[in-house]
Design a protein around this motif. Sequence first.
Motif, PDB file in Angstrom:
ATOM      1  N   THR A 114       0.712  -0.804   0.377  1.00  0.00           N
ATOM      2  CA  THR A 114      -0.419  -0.121   0.191  1.00  0.00           C
ATOM      3  C   THR A 114       0.878   2.118  -0.059  1.00  0.00           C
ATOM      4  O   THR A 114       2.404   1.212   0.245  1.00  0.00           O
ATOM      5  CB  THR A 114      -0.862   0.399   1.666  1.00  0.00           C
ATOM      6  N   ASN A 115      -0.054   2.834  -0.778  1.00  0.00           N
ATOM      7  CA  ASN A 115       0.787   3.900  -0.277  1.00  0.00           C
ATOM      8  C   ASN A 115      -0.019   4.522  -0.009  1.00  0.00           C
ATOM      9  O   ASN A 115      -1.210   4.917  -0.497  1.00  0.00           O
ATOM     10  CB  ASN A 115       1.096   3.499  -2.211  1.00  0.00           C
ATOM     11  N   ASN A 140      -1.679   1.564  -5.315  1.00  0.00           N
ATOM     12  CA  ASN A 140      -1.037   0.838  -4.549  1.00  0.00           C
ATOM     13  C   ASN A 140      -0.585  -0.378  -5.716  1.00  0.00           C
ATOM     14  O   ASN A 140      -0.191  -0.696  -6.832  1.00  0.00           O
ATOM     15  CB  ASN A 140      -1.846  -0.442  -3.915  1.00  0.00           C
ATOM     16  N   TYR A 141       0.690  -1.602  -5.157  1.00  0.00           N
ATOM     17  CA  TYR A 141       1.641  -2.669  -5.792  1.00  0.00           C
ATOM     18  C   TYR A 141       1.136  -3.921  -5.738  1.00  0.00           C
ATOM     19  O   TYR A 141       1.029  -4.114  -4.649  1.00  0.00           O
ATOM     20  CB  TYR A 141       2.879  -2.032  -5.522  1.00  0.00           C
ATOM     21  N   LEU A 142       0.471  -4.602  -6.675  1.00  0.00           N
ATOM     22  CA  LEU A 142       0.747  -5.773  -6.757  1.00  0.00           C
ATOM     23  C   LEU A 142       2.241  -6.858  -7.079  1.00  0.00           C
ATOM     24  O   LEU A 142       1.981  -6.620  -8.729  1.00  0.00           O
ATOM     25  CB  LEU A 142      -0.753  -6.455  -7.795  1.00  0.00           C
ATOM     26  N   SER A 151      -5.228  -1.897  -7.490  1.00  0.00           N
ATOM     27  CA  SER A 151      -3.852  -0.161  -7.052  1.00  0.00           C
ATOM     28  C   SER A 151      -4.318   1.175  -8.342  1.00  0.00           C
ATOM     29  O   SER A 151      -4.061   1.503  -8.187  1.00  0.00           O
ATOM     30  CB  SER A 151      -2.716  -1.080  -8.511  1.00  0.00           C
ATOM     31  N   GLY A 152      -5.471   1.384  -7.976  1.00  0.00           N
ATOM     32  CA  GLY A 152      -6.073   2.105  -8.420  1.00  0.00           C
ATOM     33  C   GLY A 152      -5.715   3.816  -7.493  1.00  0.00           C
ATOM     34  O   GLY A 152      -5.491   2.821  -6.740  1.00  0.00           O
ATOM     35  N   LEU A 153      -6.406   4.601  -7.500  1.00  0.00           N
ATOM     36  CA  LEU A 153      -5.361   5.726  -7.092  1.00  0.00           C
ATOM     37  C   LEU A 153      -6.440   5.657  -5.573  1.00  0.00           C
ATOM     38  O   LEU A 153      -7.635   5.790  -5.344  1.00  0.00           O
ATOM     39  CB  LEU A 153      -5.890   7.470  -7.160  1.00  0.00           C
ATOM     40  N   PHE A 165     -10.985  -6.714  -1.906  1.00  0.00           N
ATOM     41  CA  PHE A 165     -11.304  -7.301  -2.980  1.00  0.00           C
ATOM     42  C   PHE A 165     -11.271  -8.812  -2.450  1.00  0.00           C
ATOM     43  O   PHE A 165     -10.189  -9.536  -2.374  1.00  0.00           O
ATOM     44  CB  PHE A 165      -9.793  -6.833  -3.896  1.00  0.00           C
ATOM     45  N   ARG A 166     -12.128  -9.843  -3.874  1.00  0.00           N
ATOM     46  CA  ARG A 166     -12.922 -10.739  -3.821  1.00  0.00           C
ATOM     47  C   ARG A 166     -12.031 -11.286  -4.742  1.00  0.00           C
ATOM     48  O   ARG A 166     -11.692 -10.789  -5.840  1.00  0.00           O
ATOM     49  CB  ARG A 166     -13.989 -10.872  -4.375  1.00  0.00           C
ATOM     50  N   ASN A 167     -11.338 -12.018  -4.174  1.00  0.00           N
ATOM     51  CA  ASN A 167      -9.845 -13.785  -5.294  1.00  0.00           C
ATOM     52  C   ASN A 167     -10.360 -13.068  -6.623  1.00  0.00           C
ATOM     53  O   ASN A 167     -11.655 -14.366  -6.497  1.00  0.00           O
ATOM     54  CB  ASN A 167      -9.066 -13.899  -4.311  1.00  0.00           C
TER      55      ASN A 167
END
Length: 574
Positions: free
Chosen positions: A316-317, A326-328, A346-348, A384-386
Amino acid sequence: MKPLSLIILFLLTLKTQAQYFTSDTATAITSNAGDSRSVNWVNVNNDIWTDLMITNGPSGGQNNFLYINTNGVFSLVSNDPIVTDFSPSDGATWGDMDNDGDIDAFIVNWYNVNNLMYENDGNGMFMQLTTGQPVNDQGYSETASWGDYDNDGLVDLYVTNSAGNLRNFLYRNLGNGTFQKITSGVMVTDQQVSRCVNWTDLDNDNDLDLFITNENNQNENIYRNDGAGSFTKITTGSIVNNNGNTMSASWGDIDNDGDLDCFLANEGSNNTLFRNDGNMSFTKLVNDTVSKCGGHSFSSAWSDIDNDGDIDLYVTNAFGLSLYNNYLFINDGNGNFMRVPDASVSGLHWSYGCAFGDYDNDGYEDLAVATCRYNNIDRNDLLFRNSGFGNNFLSVKLIGFTSNKSAIGAKIRVHAMINGQSVWQMREISAQSSYCGQNDLRVTFGLGNAILADTIYIEWPSGLREYYTNQQAQQFYTFTEGQGTTGVTETEENTFEIFPNPTSGLLKIRSRTLLNSGDEIRISNSLNQCLYKEYILKETYEYNIDLKDMNIDGLIMIQIVSKNKMLGFKTILK
């Protein structure tokens, strides 16, 4: 290690399957705005569904969120002390502090406000505890973690502070709801701007070491557990000389070699990934993708998102001049990562804590993210659902008996043949997966195309070692300490030649497989109580052990534990 053909397939899959998660906006979790901090997946009422807690921490105080999961649907708790304290809360940690079979909570506050402890009544309702030092030591606390550092079956508590007198807190659990504040030793006398705490067994010696991240370009701290309540500060090596503005540490076995590697999240600079080389030695991986993304990172979490047999990473950021992605990162199976531009996760945002838990019981771990106040406006948190990828899974919940009931500090090693490859995976049960994040204590292993795990090997904090064999995929298992198989099978015994047997002193081991540097020699009695252990210093096929001073007669077990297997035999000591 994956062959080249599988790596190419992995890269092609990334291009064609970019949607790893689906944003769940029709849920109570994403309908409540707050200045949120910590994310903890916990099962508060001992049903089959994992629940979720999110803390909130503005300076004036704000109630926390506890969501009860019923069949994958969440409802917000509104009439319990744990959500009515109106405090400036930051991190949280959950564990069964009184070994009564339900999970309890410790929540930290900043702004020189006392921290909070809540005892579970067994039905998911809580009573606030207002006496004792853990809840009367005012501080500027960032987060905390339960961990049984003396292996007495009771989880102890460590709390980090980032202001005031800059001293962290360590409380030894004495049982009966009482704690002793530890006031001596470097782990409580060092004065740094501390953020994250991890209890984790860095050197695979069956006790929990302490790892503390510090901001303001201060080095991280490793306090090695030497037993009997004694710790040694490690000052050499790249991981404790990194000078980062470090918010979070997340530990996981990225290369499936049997030890825990480390990701450090830094605010305002590149993040860092360290490979564990054993014996408290770490290599900084400067050319890896996860170390080149810059950012304002705060929290992180490991999970095998696609259930292919290796762990992936989410980061997270927040804070700075604008909203951030955010990063995945997806693991290729060899400990190398590719950043995935998955817009759903990863949206804002301004994101703080994060954690993984399988809230819908489909065998894929889902993701919750806390979002903090931006431009003086509270924001809704994220779920977030996988999406799932068709790969098989195996889920494991541990219940301690001699060890602490939550099995915090236990290691689970799972072996399966995945895509024709022999793969060992390892997870360590932790009450703090990262800064302001706690993954579910129920662990999910990805099995790829494997239809079973041929071996599940559990290392309990008590020292007990147990096996379960031929466990089917697509199942949720609960293993209680003391109910598994101990010792070794005839096939494993035939791996060795030993002589003389019985013995009264020197025992010679001749192995048909190479014994590696760092492999552990462990000697146990017939009750599987560890009596002695040492480490092999160099590769060999032959090893001598002097048993004459063991002061025991009768059957003993001699085991050799490596990073990806366990071999052993029985002999008589007379």
